[in-house]
Design a protein around this motif. Structure first.
Motif, PDB file in Angstrom:
ATOM      1  N   ILE A  63       0.858  -1.184   0.000  1.00 12.27           N
ATOM      2  CA  ILE A  63       0.000   0.000   0.000  1.00 12.27           C
ATOM      3  C   ILE A  63       0.897   1.239   0.000  1.00 12.27           C
ATOM      4  O   ILE A  63       1.845   1.257   0.781  1.00 12.27           O
ATOM      5  N   PRO A  64       0.690   2.238  -0.831  1.00 20.87           N
ATOM      6  CA  PRO A  64      -0.473   2.471  -1.693  1.00 20.87           C
ATOM      7  C   PRO A  64      -0.308   2.044  -3.151  1.00 20.87           C
ATOM      8  O   PRO A  64      -1.093   2.518  -3.978  1.00 20.87           O
ATOM      9  N   TRP A  65       0.651   1.160  -3.459  1.00 20.92           N
ATOM     10  CA  TRP A  65       0.703   0.696  -4.851  1.00 20.92           C
ATOM     11  C   TRP A  65      -0.594  -0.031  -5.204  1.00 20.92           C
ATOM     12  O   TRP A  65      -1.025  -0.028  -6.353  1.00 20.92           O
TER      13      TRP A  65
ATOM     14  N   ALA B  80       1.636  11.563  -3.873  1.00 26.14           N
ATOM     15  CA  ALA B  80       1.236  12.874  -4.409  1.00 26.14           C
ATOM     16  C   ALA B  80       0.500  13.741  -3.385  1.00 26.14           C
ATOM     17  O   ALA B  80       0.736  14.943  -3.301  1.00 26.14           O
ATOM     18  N   ASP B  81      -0.356  13.104  -2.590  1.00 26.90           N
ATOM     19  CA  ASP B  81      -1.213  13.907  -1.705  1.00 26.90           C
ATOM     20  C   ASP B  81      -0.634  14.066  -0.300  1.00 26.90           C
ATOM     21  O   ASP B  81      -1.315  14.540   0.600  1.00 26.90           O
TER      22      ASP B  81
END
Ligand code: RM4
Ligand code: MN
Ligand code: MN
Length: 424
Positions: free
Chosen positions: A95-97, A129-130
């Motif tokens: 996670i988060p893949w 990204a976030d």
């Protein structure tokens, strides 16, 4: 893409006669083949979701096409492997893949392929990204409390996702460390990491395990905050009964005696699981058993001896996983080869004459001890592994059938040539 059982049956029919001849010979060489075959049937090796696409190095990546574009397609790929060998009955998510959107649908898909969810893996080695704070200078070790909190929260979130899928363990691998002398206060980095791990540990359900993986170098090259088995042991010992060390075969300094590490961790009740792969220099992530099959056998020899000494269930009490990356091979063929090498090493270890070895050790008969181990290593046990597959409805020769059925071309036709799987 699904493999019909009729295809497996006709493949097996074609190979049956020669397989049976080999099996009769193997059974004449090895005692208790029936119990070995049963253990092989029970033994399952989890496939990492991030190893289903072509890997790469920092110099380049050469995808072969038909890579899984989604978590659903990754599950289908592991389903293909499991249909062929019946030894890959679990998938491990990173996670988060991989983030499931519809948990029930994902669980249903996995159970249609007879797959379970193995350990979930957190990722605090890349920025997402976030995310607010950067992991450039580490995650759980970071001098900045806000960064540590972000990394802790991520791990707790991964546990929640694992619970929803039916996983029962969290693997933490940290890229944390330093690149230059003076960059880090080692003691403070250790303390911060420990405190962070304690918070993550506190969020574990009672039936869960936490695996702390160590790695001697990369991506940091001067120091790593969980660098070796001793450091991992020191953390997991403090954390509690649900915390264990995870051994990745490619994470040691050259020539480390991994079989001794495994033996002592088992004795201390702190060995949790494995990431299988092979390497020549570092974390090369090559096919298990491709370079050092004797080392793999010696590791399994210690595992079997140590698990039996503690009355452990070979199939269930430790986490078995592959962690590999495929730069030149078809990822699915590479994984089939890894599983085969692991099963062969396990079968060889099961065939060691333990009573005779103990006598040789007690008599300091060094020559005899070597004869016993090398006899087990050099006896061809592949017919036992194939028989385990035959009895459980899988293929006598998984790689050959994969090629005969042109699975990769089928996947390319279905998914396209220029697909890219998330992962390394
Ligand atoms: C690391 C380590 C971890 C894996 C990542 C992708 O070197 O082996 O197990 O999660 O790579
Ligand atoms: Mn690993
Ligand atoms: Mn690794």
């Amino acid at each position: 893409m699904l493999i019909q059982s009729s295809k497996i049956e006709s493949h097996n029919e074609g190979l049956l006669k020669s397989h049976q001849n080999k099996l009769v010979f193997t059974a004449s060489e090895i005692a208790e083949t029936e119990s070995i075959i049963q253990k092989l049937i029970d033994f399952q090796i989890a496939i990492p979701s991030w190893a289903l696409g072509t890997g790469g190095t920092r110099f380049g990546r050469f995808p072969g096409g038909g890579e899984p574009r989604s978590l659903e397609e990754k599950i289908e790929d592991v389903g293909l492997l499991h249909a062929l060998n019946n030894s890959s009955g679990a998938i491990s998510l990173h996670i988060p893949w991989d983030i499931p959107t519809d948990y029930n649908a994902i669980k249903t898909l996995a159970s249609q392929h007879n797959l379970k969810f193995d350990a979930v893996n957190s990722n605090t080695f890349q920025n997402q990204a976030d995310q607010e704070h950067s992991y450039k200078y580490g995650s759980l070790q970071n001098v900045n409390k806000a960064v540590r909190k972000q990394a802790i929260d991520h791990n707790i979130e991964v546990i929640k996702q694992g619970i929803a899928l039916g996983s029962e363990s969290l693997t933490v691998w940290l890229a944390d460390g330093s690149n230059f002398p003076g960059q880090l206060n080692f003691r403070k980095a250790y303390q911060n990491t420990l405190e962070s791990l304690e918070e993550i540990y506190a969020a574990l359900p009672s039936n869960w395990k936490l695996f702390l993986e160590y790695k001697c170098a990369e991506p940091n090259f001067y120091s790593t905050t969980v660098a070796d088995w001793g450091q991992s042991y020191s953390y997991v010992k403090k954390l509690g009964d649900k915390a264990f060390t995870l051994v990745d075969l490619g994470h040691h300094l050259p020539n480390a005696n991994i079989e001794q590490i495994v033996s002592l961790l088992l004795m201390e009740e702190k060995l949790g699981g494995f990431h299988f792969n092979d390497s020549k220099y570092g974390d090369d992530d090559l096919t298990a058993g491709a370079l050092k099959p004797y080392q793999l056998f010696l590791i399994f020899n210690e595992l079997v001896e140590g698990m039996d000494a503690r009355g452990m269930n070979h199939a269930k009490d430790l986490g078995w996983m592959i962690d590999a990356s495929h730069n030149v091979k078809d990822p699915l063929e590479d994984l089939l080869q890894s599983v085969e090498a692991i099963m062969v090493a396990y079968a060889q270890a099961l065939s060691v004459d333990r009573k005779a070895l103990e006598i040789a050790q007690n008599e300091n008969d060094v020559v005899k001890a070597q004869e016993i181990l090398q006899n087990a290593f050099r006896t061809d046990v592949r017919a036992l592994v194939a028989e385990a597959r035959l009895r459980s409805g899988a293929a006598l020769n998984p790689v050959a059938l994969y090629r005969d059925l042109a699975v990769r071309s089928g996947l390319i036709a279905e998914r396209g040539l220029k697909t890219i799987a998330t992962g390394l």
